[in-house]
Scaffold this motif. Sequence first.
Motif, PDB file in Angstrom:
ATOM      1  N   TYR A 155     -30.372  -6.265  14.507  1.00 40.14           N
ATOM      2  CA  TYR A 155     -31.915  -6.236  14.729  1.00 40.14           C
ATOM      3  C   TYR A 155     -32.046  -5.835  16.159  1.00 40.14           C
ATOM      4  O   TYR A 155     -32.954  -4.662  16.412  1.00 40.14           O
ATOM      5  CB  TYR A 155     -32.578  -7.458  14.665  1.00 40.14           C
ATOM      6  N   LEU A 156     -31.403  -6.460  17.251  1.00 40.62           N
ATOM      7  CA  LEU A 156     -31.703  -5.741  18.694  1.00 40.62           C
ATOM      8  C   LEU A 156     -31.067  -4.353  18.954  1.00 40.62           C
ATOM      9  O   LEU A 156     -31.718  -3.769  19.698  1.00 40.62           O
ATOM     10  CB  LEU A 156     -31.029  -6.793  19.599  1.00 40.62           C
ATOM     11  N   GLN A 157     -30.092  -3.828  18.107  1.00 45.13           N
ATOM     12  CA  GLN A 157     -29.553  -2.448  18.300  1.00 45.13           C
ATOM     13  C   GLN A 157     -30.729  -1.547  17.882  1.00 45.13           C
ATOM     14  O   GLN A 157     -31.010  -0.676  18.675  1.00 45.13           O
ATOM     15  CB  GLN A 157     -28.333  -2.150  17.604  1.00 45.13           C
ATOM     16  N   ASP A 158     -31.346  -1.994  16.698  1.00 44.23           N
ATOM     17  CA  ASP A 158     -32.275  -0.908  16.427  1.00 44.23           C
ATOM     18  C   ASP A 158     -33.513  -1.440  17.386  1.00 44.23           C
ATOM     19  O   ASP A 158     -34.216  -0.177  17.525  1.00 44.23           O
ATOM     20  CB  ASP A 158     -32.655  -1.519  14.957  1.00 44.23           C
ATOM     21  N   PHE A 159     -33.818  -2.454  17.625  1.00 43.98           N
ATOM     22  CA  PHE A 159     -35.148  -2.543  18.373  1.00 43.98           C
ATOM     23  C   PHE A 159     -34.843  -1.586  19.917  1.00 43.98           C
ATOM     24  O   PHE A 159     -35.952  -0.902  20.228  1.00 43.98           O
ATOM     25  CB  PHE A 159     -35.356  -3.950  18.799  1.00 43.98           C
ATOM     26  N   TYR A 160     -33.463  -1.802  20.257  1.00 44.86           N
ATOM     27  CA  TYR A 160     -33.208  -0.918  21.655  1.00 44.86           C
ATOM     28  C   TYR A 160     -33.579   0.611  21.377  1.00 44.86           C
ATOM     29  O   TYR A 160     -34.120   1.313  22.307  1.00 44.86           O
ATOM     30  CB  TYR A 160     -31.820  -1.270  21.782  1.00 44.86           C
ATOM     31  N   GLN A 161     -33.098   1.074  20.288  1.00 44.33           N
ATOM     32  CA  GLN A 161     -33.169   2.265  19.889  1.00 44.33           C
ATOM     33  C   GLN A 161     -34.615   2.790  19.841  1.00 44.33           C
ATOM     34  O   GLN A 161     -34.933   3.896  20.517  1.00 44.33           O
ATOM     35  CB  GLN A 161     -32.293   2.870  18.574  1.00 44.33           C
ATOM     36  N   ARG A 162     -35.394   2.094  19.198  1.00 47.60           N
ATOM     37  CA  ARG A 162     -36.727   2.255  18.740  1.00 47.60           C
ATOM     38  C   ARG A 162     -37.692   2.458  19.955  1.00 47.60           C
ATOM     39  O   ARG A 162     -38.311   3.303  20.310  1.00 47.60           O
ATOM     40  CB  ARG A 162     -37.296   1.528  17.775  1.00 47.60           C
ATOM     41  N   ILE A 163     -37.550   1.477  21.012  1.00 43.94           N
ATOM     42  CA  ILE A 163     -38.255   1.698  22.264  1.00 43.94           C
ATOM     43  C   ILE A 163     -37.825   2.460  23.128  1.00 43.94           C
ATOM     44  O   ILE A 163     -38.742   3.103  23.843  1.00 43.94           O
ATOM     45  CB  ILE A 163     -38.367   0.125  23.020  1.00 43.94           C
ATOM     46  N   ASN A 164     -36.519   2.647  23.143  1.00 46.02           N
ATOM     47  CA  ASN A 164     -36.191   3.760  24.051  1.00 46.02           C
ATOM     48  C   ASN A 164     -35.939   5.343  23.845  1.00 46.02           C
ATOM     49  O   ASN A 164     -35.999   6.128  24.332  1.00 46.02           O
ATOM     50  CB  ASN A 164     -34.573   3.346  24.554  1.00 46.02           C
ATOM     51  N   GLN A 165     -36.060   5.366  22.305  1.00 48.06           N
ATOM     52  CA  GLN A 165     -36.511   6.832  21.808  1.00 48.06           C
ATOM     53  C   GLN A 165     -37.928   7.102  21.725  1.00 48.06           C
ATOM     54  O   GLN A 165     -38.355   8.224  22.154  1.00 48.06           O
ATOM     55  CB  GLN A 165     -35.701   6.769  20.659  1.00 48.06           C
ATOM     56  N   ASN A 166     -38.695   6.144  21.372  1.00 45.80           N
ATOM     57  CA  ASN A 166     -40.202   6.421  21.378  1.00 45.80           C
ATOM     58  C   ASN A 166     -40.924   5.708  22.629  1.00 45.80           C
ATOM     59  O   ASN A 166     -41.989   6.181  22.473  1.00 45.80           O
ATOM     60  CB  ASN A 166     -40.584   5.732  20.196  1.00 45.80           C
TER      61      ASN A 166
END
Length: 121
Positions: A85-96
């Motif tokens: 979950y945190l890996q996905d969250f990290y990717q989403r906030i840092n890409q978008n």
Amino acid sequence: MIPQTEFPFSLPQGYIDPEGNLHREGTMRLATAYDEIAPLRDPRVQSNPGYLVIILLSRTIVSLGDVQHINPKMIENLFSADLVYLQDFYQRINQNGNTRFLVICPHCQGEFQVETVPTGE
């Protein structure tokens, strides 16, 4: 307008601290270039590149429940579902730069933002 740099999250399972307390609500900040470069010098990352995510998360999670000092050992003790979950969250906030997306209604053509909800929430 100052851009949002910290984002709240809720873990699907939650972190259980050494005293047995469950922590689910947390905040993650946007990563800096240094956050992504500095861990590459860490011997744990050099011997196991998969450890990079542990270091990145420990650097960018600002708080988790009552826990204010996040460290790699704590991230190591998360349940697997929470780590994913945190890996996905990290990717989403840092890409978008946020957890919202602009969408267009197929019926009225109106534009609006929707908040994404990752798996587990």
